[in-house]
Enzyme design. Sequence first.
Site, mmCIF file in Angstrom:
data_model
loop_
_atom_site.group_PDB
_atom_site.id
_atom_site.type_symbol
_atom_site.label_atom_id
_atom_site.label_comp_id
_atom_site.label_asym_id
_atom_site.label_seq_id
_atom_site.Cartn_x
_atom_site.Cartn_y
_atom_site.Cartn_z
ATOM 1 N N GLU A 137 -11.768 -9.367 -20.095
ATOM 2 C CA GLU A 137 -11.478 -8.689 -18.510
ATOM 3 C C GLU A 137 -11.996 -9.038 -17.543
ATOM 4 O O GLU A 137 -13.399 -9.873 -17.284
ATOM 5 C CB GLU A 137 -11.561 -7.029 -18.905
ATOM 6 C CG GLU A 137 -11.267 -6.586 -19.963
ATOM 7 C CD GLU A 137 -11.735 -6.508 -20.781
ATOM 8 O OE1 GLU A 137 -10.608 -6.391 -22.679
ATOM 9 O OE2 GLU A 137 -12.814 -6.616 -21.110
ATOM 10 N N TYR A 149 -10.591 -18.642 -15.270
ATOM 11 C CA TYR A 149 -9.985 -18.373 -16.303
ATOM 12 C C TYR A 149 -8.196 -18.844 -16.624
ATOM 13 O O TYR A 149 -8.184 -19.246 -17.641
ATOM 14 C CB TYR A 149 -9.187 -16.933 -16.638
ATOM 15 C CG TYR A 149 -10.770 -16.000 -16.896
ATOM 16 C CD1 TYR A 149 -12.443 -16.722 -17.352
ATOM 17 C CD2 TYR A 149 -11.226 -15.408 -15.546
ATOM 18 C CE1 TYR A 149 -12.921 -16.028 -17.299
ATOM 19 C CE2 TYR A 149 -12.372 -13.998 -15.974
ATOM 20 C CZ TYR A 149 -13.573 -14.959 -16.833
ATOM 21 O OH TYR A 149 -14.538 -14.287 -16.113
#
Length: 184
Positions: A137, A149
Amino acid sequence: MWKLLHKLKDVFVYDADREFYAKVFPDSVDSKDLLRLRKMDHADLQQVLKIEALNYEFPWSEGVFKDCFRAMNYVNWVCEAADDAIVGYCIISVMAGEAHVMNISVSPDFQRQGAGRKMLNHLIEYARPRAEKLFLEVRPSNPGAIDLYRKTGFREIGIRKGYYPAKHGREDAIMFELDLVPML
């Protein structure tokens, strides 16, 4: 004897040739190539807590980090520069075929110099033989991490409403997933 050597290999990641060339030919090796990861221990906790406090308005407490040491399915690493200074840390949980990046953080003085990418790649390679998917997250207010990411192959899979504490209430979390099993 081999078991002991493999355990030591997991504790220390060291490339003597790279460090040698960095000393003899200083311009031949990029500083990010001299970063190394090793398992975190209790002696590292004060430096880790300092980085945590610098990066987060609502940092993890010392107790949370100590719980990470005790949890059987958590593995904790620190990232060190050539001078042995801790520049970051990362924590992963692996259980039941899934892995979860619990925390990854780089000292503000070393951000955007490759430490975050090195730790993330390390976590991916650690998880690959142990899990089918890797989850994490991230706050929407952290565009640098989101970009890293995405560039590493993670894909957005959802939103966790009110996941993070924030100055004025709560902040959502963007959920990401990386498939670790190669597609055939």
